[in-house]
Design an enzyme around this catalytic site. Structure first.
Site, short mmCIF file in Angstrom:
data_model
loop_
_atom_site.label_atom_id
_atom_site.label_comp_id
_atom_site.label_asym_id
_atom_site.label_seq_id
_atom_site.Cartn_x
_atom_site.Cartn_y
_atom_site.Cartn_z
N ASP A 65 8.89 -71.35 -33.29
CA ASP A 65 9.31 -71.83 -33.08
C ASP A 65 9.77 -73.77 -33.87
OD1 ASP A 65 11.17 -74.45 -30.89
OD2 ASP A 65 8.64 -74.74 -31.35
N GLU B 79 13.28 -70.20 -35.99
CA GLU B 79 14.19 -71.67 -35.93
C GLU B 79 14.03 -72.85 -36.19
OE1 GLU B 79 14.38 -74.15 -31.50
OE2 GLU B 79 12.62 -74.08 -32.91
#
Length: 577
Positions: free
Chosen positions: A221, A297
């Protein structure tokens, strides 16, 4: 074939290698656990709910599923504020529940990928508590600074003008330590200090721990935020320049008010990704089994994304998420824009890696809401027939739409930091509503009377059970696409794509010696009659493999290739006969 397509075709061959490992050319499904399936009747999804539905995912044909964070958390940002990286969040279950889920996944043959959140921890994490107390081991685990004194007022101010993604200053004063700490997201999400080797080692230990528990990889993330610029010679952090965009970003409290040249995409970030890849590769060598996967990401520049794959010497992310369809394409985009972005990715990929396509996730409005419900099947056809990896957010296979959620019911911190007039545009809650399993109370998501977010009003007519039973539905089309995607021409075939006008995209997929498939997507509101033989050596007839619900054709129809009717908002997959 038209000359304009030749370059794209060649690059598809170069960039799309033959799939041999489990993850290559994979079909991945994102589960938002809090909204997927509640097994214990508290109105909140959990791990046993995921375990219960793994066979459903396998029956559709997914390779693996990545789970949004399941670690212990105060849930300020619903799992992205982790208070213990080594424990399961109690609302989601126990470690035994997790181990049971892993065992079930192995039994049915689906891979489990965890969401790894390395940039920050919860301020309730023991590490942060010890850092506040200046514990020698944890003192520099986070980004701390004295701030600066305003020469005019004599008052202490934050070290710089950096703003949080969730609005307002990214610096928060701590009374105990008498310093500011950095938080690029919520106040309760303190940024870890990756210039401290102890932090790097600890986060590697987190990866090793969960690999040891049997996961098949990680989705990492918020990677661009890992490093900030280092302190200058005066021990200060520089202010970021203003965007000076009075139209799109007039509010000085918004994240977009400054250019993030000191808080994102530092050169050290890519090296950290390469280190994590080395770690998972080493784990595979030492422990055997299937290779472990890294997804990343990063909402960053196209050039940066390509470096995430690797630099020719070191490998990086197996799947650096391609967000072009989220950030650059919308319901008003012309066919040529779609083709441009597809070609751009295919042309730029390093040799020997795979493309990937992400059309939805928990941070964006749902596909059916962004592109229009009428284009649901068309968009899924696009996703499943392009080369490389496909990533689907839970519910997109059903055509679920965003749910309107009032200001009073909003829980997303990004929206809660706004106001009743502007919250909805910022809110991620509408795309996080409970999964619609059937027509029973609360869509079969829970036995509780109340759910953590409201269930969509249309669940009685739009749900998984209803679509599984229907001879034609979004889900039946999706399942057919997943099956046909496993054919050699889709796994290893060439891509020849073009826009023939503002509305229509056509492309072919074929591996030498295998079937020729032609895909026609009509984004527009009027029907078009096409002679497909002008573009591909299709022969006089072709068979419809699958097509949108609103198409005049059905699966199995044999059509004249010279008189194919592309209905409005319809996608169709054809095979030469």
């Amino acid at each position: 074939m038209r000359p304009q397509s030749a370059a794209c075709l060649l690059l598809a061959i170069v960039g799309f290698v033959g799939a041999t490992e489990w993850w290559e050319s994979g079909n991945y499904y994102q589960i938002y656990p809090r909204s997927f399936r509640d097994s214990d009747g508290d109105g909140i999804g959990d791990l046993n709910g995921v375990t219960e539905k793994l066979q459903y995912l396998k029956d559709i044909g997914f390779t693996g599923t990545w789970l949004s964070p399941i670690f212990k958390s105060p849930m300020v940002d619903f799992g992205y504020d982790i208070s213990d990286f080594y424990q399961i969040h109690p609302e989601y279950g126990t470690m035994e529940d997790f181990e049971r889920m892993i065992a079930k996944a192995k039994e049915v043959g689906i891979k489990i990928i965890l969401d790894f959140v390395p940039n920050h921890s919860s301020t309730e994490n023991e590490w942060f508590t010890k850092s506040v107390d200046s514990d020698p081991v944890y003192k520099d685990f986070y980004i701390w600074h004295d701030g600066k004194i305003n020469n005019e007022t004599g008052e202490r101010e934050p070290p710089s003008n950096w703003n949080s993604e969730f609005r307002y200053s990214a610096w928060e004063w701590n009374e105990v330590r008498q310093q500011y700490y950095l938080h690029q997201f919520a106040i309760q999400q303190a940024d870890l200090n990756y210039r401290n080797p102890a932090v790097v080692n600890e986060m590697k230990n987190v990866i090793r721990f969960w690999l040891g528990k049997g996961v098949s990889g990680f989705r990492i993330d918020a990677v661009p935020y890992l490093f900030e610029v280092d302190l200058d010679r005066y021990n200060q952090y520089p202010d970021e320049p203003l965007t000076n965009d009075s139209v799109n970003c007039p509010d000085p409290d918004d994240h977009c008010y400054t250019q993030h040249i000191y808080t994102q995409d530092m050169p050290e970030t890519i090296d950290m990704v390469y280190q994590w890849r080395e770690l998972v590769d080493e784990f595979h060598v030492e422990n055997g089994g299937d290779k472990r996967l890294l997804m990343t990401e990063a909402y960053t520049s196209f050039e940066n994304i390509m470096t995430y794959y690797g630099n020719g010497v070191r490998n990086g992310s197996h799947i650096p998420f391609n967000f072009d369809f989220l950030t650059s394409i919308n319901n008003a985009s012309k066919a040529g824009e779609y083709v441009e972005h597809i070609k751009k990715w295919m042309d730029a990929m390093p040799e020997g890696v795979y493309a990937n396509w992400v059309l939805g996730n928990h941070d964006n409005k749902r596909v059916a809401s962004r592109f229009g419900v009428q284009r649901t099947d068309l968009i899924n056809i696009l996703l499943q027939t392009l080369p490389g990896h496909a990533v689907t957010y839970n519910g997109e296979e059903l055509g679920m739409t965003d749910v309107w959620i009032s200001w009073e019911d909003t829980v997303d911190p990004n929206a809660c930091n706004s106001d009743p007039d502007n919250y909805y545009a910022r809110s991620r809650d509408p795309a996080r509503s409970p999964y619609q399993w059937d027509a029973s109370s609360k869509a079969g998501f829970t036995s509780a009377d109340h759910t953590w977010l409201p269930v969509a009003d249309d669940y009685k007519t739009n749900n998984a059970l209803q679509q599984l039973r229907a001879p034609r539905s979004h889900l039946q089309i999706f399942k057919k696409l997943v099956r046909v995607r496993k054919e050699p021409s889709f796994r290893q075939g060439e891509l020849n794509i073009q826009a023939i006008d503002d509305d229509v995209i056509i492309y072919s997929r074929q591996k030498t010696g295998s079937d020729l498939y032609v895909i026609v997507l009509n984004l527009g509101s009027t029907s078009k009659t096409l002679d497909l033989t002008k573009y591909y050596e299709l022969g006089t007839q072709a068979e419809v493999i699958t097509t949108s619900l609103s198409s005049q054709y059905i699966d199995g129809d044999v059509i004249k290739s010279t008189e194919f009717v592309a209905n409005p908002y319809v996608g169709t997959v054809l095979v030469a006969v």
